[in-house]
Design a protein around this motif. Sequence first.
Motif, PDB file in Angstrom:
ATOM      1  N   ILE A 446     -76.913  13.781   9.801  1.00 48.96           N
ATOM      2  CA  ILE A 446     -76.439  12.612  10.545  1.00 48.96           C
ATOM      3  C   ILE A 446     -76.043  11.465   9.619  1.00 48.96           C
ATOM      4  O   ILE A 446     -75.459  10.476  10.051  1.00 48.96           O
ATOM      5  N   GLY A 447     -76.358  11.567   8.352  1.00 43.17           N
ATOM      6  CA  GLY A 447     -75.819  10.568   7.433  1.00 43.17           C
ATOM      7  C   GLY A 447     -76.746  10.154   6.319  1.00 43.17           C
ATOM      8  O   GLY A 447     -76.443  10.334   5.150  1.00 43.17           O
ATOM      9  N   SER A 448     -77.892   9.590   6.671  1.00 37.86           N
ATOM     10  CA  SER A 448     -78.742   9.076   5.598  1.00 37.86           C
ATOM     11  C   SER A 448     -79.644  10.171   5.050  1.00 37.86           C
ATOM     12  O   SER A 448     -80.045  11.087   5.761  1.00 37.86           O
ATOM     13  N   GLU A 499     -75.803   7.583   2.271  1.00 36.52           N
ATOM     14  CA  GLU A 499     -76.015   6.162   2.573  1.00 36.52           C
ATOM     15  C   GLU A 499     -77.008   5.424   1.663  1.00 36.52           C
ATOM     16  O   GLU A 499     -77.706   4.514   2.115  1.00 36.52           O
ATOM     17  N   MET A 505     -78.235   0.344   8.815  1.00 39.60           N
ATOM     18  CA  MET A 505     -76.919   0.762   9.315  1.00 39.60           C
ATOM     19  C   MET A 505     -76.138  -0.355  10.005  1.00 39.60           C
ATOM     20  O   MET A 505     -74.949  -0.207  10.217  1.00 39.60           O
ATOM     21  N   TRP A 576     -77.586  -4.184  17.912  1.00 41.39           N
ATOM     22  CA  TRP A 576     -78.618  -4.329  16.898  1.00 41.39           C
ATOM     23  C   TRP A 576     -78.429  -5.584  16.057  1.00 41.39           C
ATOM     24  O   TRP A 576     -79.018  -5.738  15.001  1.00 41.39           O
ATOM     25  N   GLN A 612     -67.623   9.828  11.020  1.00 43.71           N
ATOM     26  CA  GLN A 612     -68.620   9.668  12.071  1.00 43.71           C
ATOM     27  C   GLN A 612     -68.823   8.191  12.355  1.00 43.71           C
ATOM     28  O   GLN A 612     -69.033   7.391  11.449  1.00 43.71           O
ATOM     29  N   ASP A 614     -71.318   6.052  14.401  1.00 39.68           N
ATOM     30  CA  ASP A 614     -72.593   6.152  15.122  1.00 39.68           C
ATOM     31  C   ASP A 614     -72.673   5.155  16.272  1.00 39.68           C
ATOM     32  O   ASP A 614     -72.379   3.980  16.091  1.00 39.68           O
ATOM     33  N   PRO A 616     -75.781   4.963  18.366  1.00 38.27           N
ATOM     34  CA  PRO A 616     -77.104   5.242  18.944  1.00 38.27           C
ATOM     35  C   PRO A 616     -77.534   4.207  19.976  1.00 38.27           C
ATOM     36  O   PRO A 616     -78.419   4.481  20.780  1.00 38.27           O
ATOM     37  N   HIS A 657     -72.603   9.806  17.073  1.00 40.15           N
ATOM     38  CA  HIS A 657     -74.016  10.201  17.100  1.00 40.15           C
ATOM     39  C   HIS A 657     -74.826   9.264  17.999  1.00 40.15           C
ATOM     40  O   HIS A 657     -74.581   8.066  18.034  1.00 40.15           O
ATOM     41  N   CYS A 659     -78.937   8.555  19.709  1.00 34.71           N
ATOM     42  CA  CYS A 659     -80.353   8.936  19.671  1.00 34.71           C
ATOM     43  C   CYS A 659     -81.185   7.973  20.492  1.00 34.71           C
ATOM     44  O   CYS A 659     -80.665   7.020  21.069  1.00 34.71           O
ATOM     45  N   TYR A 660     -82.480   8.262  20.534  1.00 36.39           N
ATOM     46  CA  TYR A 660     -83.489   7.389  21.134  1.00 36.39           C
ATOM     47  C   TYR A 660     -83.491   7.298  22.638  1.00 36.39           C
ATOM     48  O   TYR A 660     -84.177   6.459  23.184  1.00 36.39           O
ATOM     49  N   CYS A 739     -81.409  12.988  13.771  1.00 35.35           N
ATOM     50  CA  CYS A 739     -80.880  11.692  13.332  1.00 35.35           C
ATOM     51  C   CYS A 739     -80.890  11.673  11.804  1.00 35.35           C
ATOM     52  O   CYS A 739     -81.111  12.705  11.165  1.00 35.35           O
ATOM     53  N   GLY A 740     -80.632  10.509  11.236  1.00 35.03           N
ATOM     54  CA  GLY A 740     -80.604  10.368   9.776  1.00 35.03           C
ATOM     55  C   GLY A 740     -81.993  10.541   9.163  1.00 35.03           C
ATOM     56  O   GLY A 740     -83.005  10.398   9.827  1.00 35.03           O
ATOM     57  N   LYS A 742     -83.337   8.890   6.534  1.00 35.10           N
ATOM     58  CA  LYS A 742     -83.700   7.823   5.597  1.00 35.10           C
ATOM     59  C   LYS A 742     -85.195   7.527   5.550  1.00 35.10           C
ATOM     60  O   LYS A 742     -85.699   7.104   4.529  1.00 35.10           O
TER      61      LYS A 742
HETATM   62  N1  GLN Z   1     -75.889   7.489  10.119  1.00 28.53           N
HETATM   63  C1  GLN Z   1     -77.151   6.897  10.406  1.00 28.53           C
HETATM   64  C2  GLN Z   1     -78.234   7.538   9.561  1.00 28.53           C
HETATM   65  O1  GLN Z   1     -78.183   8.695   9.326  1.00 28.53           O
HETATM   66  C3  GLN Z   1     -77.522   7.030  11.859  1.00 28.53           C
HETATM   67  C4  GLN Z   1     -78.841   6.377  12.170  1.00 28.53           C
HETATM   68  C5  GLN Z   1     -79.169   6.280  13.634  1.00 28.53           C
HETATM   69  O2  GLN Z   1     -78.547   6.867  14.471  1.00 28.53           O
HETATM   70  N2  GLN Z   1     -80.163   5.551  13.985  1.00 28.53           N
HETATM   71  O3  GLN Z   1     -79.164   6.911   9.146  1.00 28.53           O
END
Ligand code: GLN
Length: 767
Positions: A446-448, A499, A505, A576, A612, A614, A616, A657, A659-660, A739-740, A742
Amino acid sequence: MVQSSILGFPRIGGQRELKKVTESYWQGKVGVNDLLAKGKELRSHNWKLQKEAGVDVIPSNDFSYYDQVLDLSLLFNVIPDRYTKFELAPIDVLFAMGRGLQRKATDSTPAVDVTALEMVKWFDSNYHYVRPTFSHSTEFKLNTEAGLKPVDEYLEAKALGVETRPVIVGPISYLYLGKADKDSLDLDPISLLDKFLPVYKQLLAKLKEAGAKEVQIDEPILVLDLPKEIQAKYAEVYKTLAGSDVPEIVLATYFGDVRPNLSAIKGLPVSGFHFDFARVPEQLDDVVAALGDKQTLSVGIVDGRNIWKTDYSKASAFVAKAIEKVGKDRVVVSTSSSLLHTPVDLQNEKKLDATIKDWFSFATQKLDEVVVLAKYASGEDVSKELAANAQSIKSRKESSITTNPKVQERLATVNESLSTRKVPFAERLPSQQAKYNLPLFPTTTIGSFPQTKDIRINRNKYTKGELTAEQYEEFINKEIETVVRFQEEIGLDVLVHGEPERNDMVQYFGEQLEGYAFTTNGWVQSYGSRYVRPPIVVGDVSRPKAMTVKESVYAQSITKKPMKGMLTGPVTCLRWSFPRDDVSQKVQALQLGLALRDEVQDLEKAGITVIQVDEPAIREGLPLRSGKERSDYLNWAAQSFRVATSGVENDTQIHSHFCYSDLDPNHIKALDADVVSIEFSKKDDANYIQEFSNYPNHIGLGLFDIHSPRIPSKEEFISRIEEILKVYPANKFWVNPDCGLKTRGWEETKASLTNMVDAAKHFRGKY
Ligand code: GLN
Ligand code: ZN
């Protein structure tokens, strides 16, 4: 005398003390006593702060080591069996439910391997609560093994000389916001009310014994569209709860309009109600008409969800109106919601431009705001405060920082064609397939990738000027290279750059866009120990120059595999951030959409043709009630995404993308992304998979929980995919995490992704 109150204060500490100690505890660097001592210190600090500010009604039990809803699950013994069999200490049961736990056996302790409970958005905020999860075997009782948190904290404050009002989520909201566990899918949590109430009442009685005069019971679901059966519960539940053996109850609602459910709470035997008038001032007349003669009215007028200074002249006029209706003695001036959603203290901001800073008010400043408003309403002299406030409000209104005529001109050009791709998905697909030639079950992330300590240290050095731009770029490139090589090694198909250059983000983009202000310490809890620092939209938004092209181009230059560009969508950027309150959210989202459109096109020009964007937060922004506001939102939210993404060629593949949250596939359809990935690993409900089976474009249903350090085995991935393939066509299905990554460490990331890719390969062999 008009009293002042707040519904809750941020618990994270002005310097993120709670995060630091909790994570150290998880890593085994500090013991449980250190953790508990820090919690105590934070609570004591917060109570004293409120007392010194002169707040009359100070909350307790608003503190939590993870989440206040999860605390109740521990307290009321709503603990699925899988968490109890390891004989963990109560605090570890709490954390295991919140974030999962995987631990090797030692001589004295067994191996532990449990996933986290589901975590979802707290109404339309970016706070997440852990969903109470019930089964037929749930046995409500006061779990005294963990102490009795609300009672203990009440007494703790009292010992410090601070009389508090404990806060607890109400029984109906608690059940309604929960769900049935996997083993009991036929169970409707609300059906447990009869069993739950006696235990809930027991807790209230204990609070009374401890000396609490009043409790704040939160029933925020009262701002949702509630089924008749739920509305009907209020009368019987509160009749059962109230009584001389429990404290007086103030029933609090927030985040919206209570009017459609007003008949459900009219006449309840409670001492008062709290309403959110910052959000819905129009409900005043109706709620007042529903009040009993003696019931108090808590006027939530200081915004608990945003950071703008309260306009004293407007707010005091509103309070005066309330007083006119019910009298001084029955009005309490309050924050609209808990201040959990705002940063701790504006004084910690050393770098903010002084002009702009003067427009803001964080949690600590909001204490003064409720106090000043209450004093003013009581007839005390606060003319100095009022004059200073009027000056700040005027300065913001007249500032040129807020207006950019060029942006406004461009906004006027947004129309259908600017927000529609050249051809429909079915016609784009063949050119994308020809261009990327991906295998069945394409794998991606998903990226990170893990944001390691090393990354944070180097970013800090760069911010402080201890690294030059070149040195920092070199460091980032090295990180990118590590991530790219790893992905190649395990055989991922569509790569990401990881990332490493992004602190967050949204903040990362906020810092590069014009019209934004950002803080250095304005942290707000998102979930558990994850905090975010929302940037602040102060004016019209535009993009002075490319924001992500350099890193993506570098990443692509070192691999032959497709590199996915990575942006945060307009709705998420807005949700956010702390938005402006002087123009509509629609306008702000479209401005962001235009800024991102330029970025998408710059990426495409630079050869990054899988992109992509995002979103979310798209679900979180959905107005809580159905109706025009909601349908308008769905239109402008989707349009702002399409403004950002539709200016590309047919063979450029747009991903998105989510989530949550529980998403409605129809909302996602309207974005017209070529591929979407959605969080899925903790969705046990087969219907949910079914709902997505008709999603027309390509889709990756998240296969593992990235909030947990737990590593799923290859077999686990295979059986998960098998489940999905029962209802979902194989040729549309992407393989990816929820999800990412990170927040994860490298070790678990490597192991989980390797198993995931191996599982995808297993299926390729079969089709
Ligand atoms: N691209 C973001 C990541 O991978 C997406 C994070 C998210 O959806 N909260 O961190
Ligand atoms: Zn996500």
